[in-house]
Scaffold this active site. Structure first.
Site, PDB file in Angstrom:
ATOM      1  N   ASN A   1      39.991  20.404 -19.837  1.00  0.00           N
ATOM      2  CA  ASN A   1      39.150  19.564 -21.055  1.00  0.00           C
ATOM      3  C   ASN A   1      38.431  20.199 -21.684  1.00  0.00           C
ATOM      4  O   ASN A   1      38.153  19.478 -22.201  1.00  0.00           O
ATOM      5  CB  ASN A   1      38.863  18.103 -19.865  1.00  0.00           C
TER       6      ASN A   1
ATOM      7  N   ARG B   1       0.961  15.005   6.856  1.00  0.00           N
ATOM      8  CA  ARG B   1       1.809  15.450   8.094  1.00  0.00           C
ATOM      9  C   ARG B   1       3.659  15.376   7.460  1.00  0.00           C
ATOM     10  O   ARG B   1       4.185  16.245   8.219  1.00  0.00           O
ATOM     11  CB  ARG B   1       1.685  14.339   9.247  1.00  0.00           C
TER      12      ARG B   1
ATOM     13  N   GLN C   1      -5.006   3.701  -6.723  1.00  0.00           N
ATOM     14  CA  GLN C   1      -6.087   3.582  -5.824  1.00  0.00           C
ATOM     15  C   GLN C   1      -6.406   5.058  -6.270  1.00  0.00           C
ATOM     16  O   GLN C   1      -5.370   6.113  -5.580  1.00  0.00           O
ATOM     17  CB  GLN C   1      -5.847   3.824  -4.448  1.00  0.00           C
TER      18      GLN C   1
ATOM     19  N   GLY D   1      -3.939  -0.373  15.283  1.00  0.00           N
ATOM     20  CA  GLY D   1      -5.536  -0.809  15.728  1.00  0.00           C
ATOM     21  C   GLY D   1      -4.522  -1.849  16.770  1.00  0.00           C
ATOM     22  O   GLY D   1      -3.610  -1.933  16.460  1.00  0.00           O
TER      23      GLY D   1
ATOM     24  N   LEU E   1       0.520  -1.127  -0.306  1.00  0.00           N
ATOM     25  CA  LEU E   1      -0.137  -0.233  -0.030  1.00  0.00           C
ATOM     26  C   LEU E   1       0.541   1.338  -0.105  1.00  0.00           C
ATOM     27  O   LEU E   1       1.671   1.579   0.936  1.00  0.00           O
ATOM     28  CB  LEU E   1      -1.046   0.496   1.363  1.00  0.00           C
ATOM     29  N   ALA E   2       0.591   1.998  -0.930  1.00  0.00           N
ATOM     30  CA  ALA E   2       1.981   3.273  -1.227  1.00  0.00           C
ATOM     31  C   ALA E   2       0.411   4.816  -1.726  1.00  0.00           C
ATOM     32  O   ALA E   2       1.316   4.934  -2.310  1.00  0.00           O
ATOM     33  CB  ALA E   2       3.077   2.914  -1.857  1.00  0.00           C
TER      34      ALA E   2
ATOM     35  N   THR F   1      -8.218   1.543   3.696  1.00  0.00           N
ATOM     36  CA  THR F   1      -6.863   0.580   3.273  1.00  0.00           C
ATOM     37  C   THR F   1      -7.838  -0.340   2.266  1.00  0.00           C
ATOM     38  O   THR F   1      -7.031  -1.432   1.307  1.00  0.00           O
ATOM     39  CB  THR F   1      -6.100  -0.027   4.345  1.00  0.00           C
TER      40      THR F   1
ATOM     41  N   ASN G   1      53.919  12.622 -10.777  1.00  0.00           N
ATOM     42  CA  ASN G   1      53.785  13.536  -9.666  1.00  0.00           C
ATOM     43  C   ASN G   1      53.409  14.565 -10.303  1.00  0.00           C
ATOM     44  O   ASN G   1      54.428  14.777 -11.259  1.00  0.00           O
ATOM     45  CB  ASN G   1      55.591  13.705  -9.534  1.00  0.00           C
TER      46      ASN G   1
ATOM     47  N   LYS H   1       4.985  10.382   0.351  1.00  0.00           N
ATOM     48  CA  LYS H   1       5.677  10.007   1.814  1.00  0.00           C
ATOM     49  C   LYS H   1       6.314   8.506   1.848  1.00  0.00           C
ATOM     50  O   LYS H   1       7.676   8.709   1.851  1.00  0.00           O
ATOM     51  CB  LYS H   1       4.345   9.750   2.350  1.00  0.00           C
TER      52      LYS H   1
END
Length: 460
Positions: A388, A17, A74, A141, A10-11, A80, A379, A24
């Site tokens: 370049n 918030r 969705q 829950g 579930l996303a 949910t 060196n 999120k």
């Protein structure tokens, strides 16, 4: 292990918030989006399919995950249970176990999910809930059990619970294993007659029990795994927990971390034994550190391969390789497609980009080496620049083995400096230099005696 497992993640939530334009589940924990961390974990279980239910910012989530998963949208966020119903066109005829997870729970481990699935199979349950014990379960829950048998009866949400139900400390983590064929009929019986006016997936548990089905539960050992991220504060807490878990793992493997509270290592990183990590170090992505290295303080590596016994401090490196025995820093920037050879020394204020540097070469300080092939035993004097870019195209510079480039030199690409050749200090080199030659490309010095007179000081 079960033969047929499909994950459903579930996303779809906005995450109000978080106060962010970013969905999120795309907020990163230890350098990787939360939903990808969940997806990575379920893939270790041998799932047949992985389906992500997206909603707010769904296009961004799909773009981020790409072909790592299938997607269902969705359109309206009605809870949910409503979200899970959107997957019925894909899974309505599926006969197996649906592992339902939340995209904002990045701390759940393979071990806990394995145990959940094992409990589900062993008990022959229609559904099995992953639970946790919390001293302060506010917001979660509650798992309501039969007092005499201990069997799961239902799940009560915080806003709908009675005082005696809210006193229960066994909480629902939001992660379940469902018998797919028993799930879909229950979803049609869900009601939005509750405090939030939504269809709760949690109500499926009570429906299954009332139909005479068995619902099992497995309580995870560490309730920290159940943390759902809904705010920036919880995001920081998830980061802290995952960081501590990762640091402890590496210390148990023989890595010394001087100050774990100020060291940030992604779980994907690999570090060899007897390496010492100093404070302020950030190791991200697919970084691999060899044995016996010293890394940091205050270094950041992203997708960097480091050989054994390298010493690198105060350095930012990304998408590059440093071979064994190199000594680098402080204040060095190693950019993509760079390979630093064995026992190379790079001193302070040096930047190297898209270059191959041979064994034992030295860039002591204050140089830019870009788009270059540098041989062994070279060196490079202080202030040397490989020029370049001509305004349209980037060209390469070739510096042969054993060459000596004097201080404050400009090598204007495309140009080649031969093996064991010398470049005089302050030179601008625009033509190839043969092997063992000396090249000097600077203005002739002019000295005018008595240039300063007594009147000069009077004017000042």
């Amino acid at each position: 292990m079960m033969k047929h497992i499909t994950s459903l993640i579930l996303a779809a939530g906005k995450g109000t918030r978080m106060k962010s334009k970013l969905p999120k589940v795309l907020h990163p924990v230890a350098g990787k989006a939360m939903v990808e961390r969940v997806l990575d974990t379920v893939k270790t279980l041998g799932t047949e399919r992985n389906i992500v239910i997206v909603g707010f910012g769904g296009e961004a989530v799909q773009a981020y995950l790409g072909d790592q998963a299938e997607f269902v949208t969705q359109q309206e966020q009605k809870g949910t249970g409503h979200a899970v119903k959107q997957a019925k066109p894909l899974l309505g005829s599926y006969d197996g176990t649906i592992l339902l997870l939340c995209g904002d729970t990045p701390l759940v481990t393979k071990e806990s999910l394995d145990a959940l699935l094992a409990e589900h199979e062993a008990t022959g349950a229609a559904a099995t809930v992953l639970t946790a014990h919390m001293a302060n379960p506010t917001g979660y829950g509650r798992i309501i059990r039969d007092e005499s048998t201990g069997k799961v009866l239902r799940i009560v949400e915080q806003k709908d619970g009675k005082p005696e139900e809210l006193a229960v400390q066994e909480i629902n983590t939001g992660m379940y294993a469902f018998d797919s064929q028993k799930l879909w009929p229950c979803l049609e019986q869900l009601s939005d007659d509750n405090a939030q006016g939504e269809l709760y997936i949690t109500d499926v548990v009570g429906i299954l029990v009332n139909q005479g089905n068995r619902v099992s539960a497995y309580m995870m050992d560490n309730e920290e795994e159940s943390l759902g991220v809904n705010s920036r504060v919880q995001l920081a807490e998830a980061e802290r927990i995952l960081r501590n878990r990762t640091n402890r793992y590496f210390m148990d493997q023989g890595v010394t971390i001087i100050d774990p509270n100020n060291t940030y290592i992604a779980p994907e990183v690999k570090i060899g034994a007897d390496t010492v990590i100093y404070p302020g170090t950030i190791l991200e992505g697919e970084t691999v550190i060899g044995e016996g290295c010293e890394i940091g303080p205050h270094s950041r590596f992203t997708n960097v391969i480091v050989g054994d016994e390298a010493v690198i401090h105060f350095t930012y490196a990304h998408d590059c390789e440093v071979k064994a025995g190199a000594d680098i820093g402080p204040y060095v920037h190693l950019r993509p497609n760079t390979v630093i050879g064995e026992r190379v020394h790079i001193g302070n204020f040096v930047e190297v980009k898209n270059s191959i540097v041979g064994e034992g070469t030295k860039f002591p300080h204050l140089s830019y080496i870009g788009d270059s092939d540098v041989g062994s035993g070279v060196n490079i004097g202080c202030g040397t620049i490989t020029v370049n870019y001509d305004g349209k195209i980037k060209h390469r510079t070739h510096i042969g083995d054993g060459a000596f480039v004097g201080c404050n030199s400009n090598l204007v690409a495309p140009v080649s400096v031969g093996d064991y050749s010398y470049i005089g200090a302050g030179s601008t080199i625009t033509k190839d230099v043969p092997n063992k030659a000396l090249a000097v490309g600077r203005a002739r010095q002019i000295v005018k005696e008595n240039w300063v007179t007594d009147d000069t000081f009077k004017k000042k």
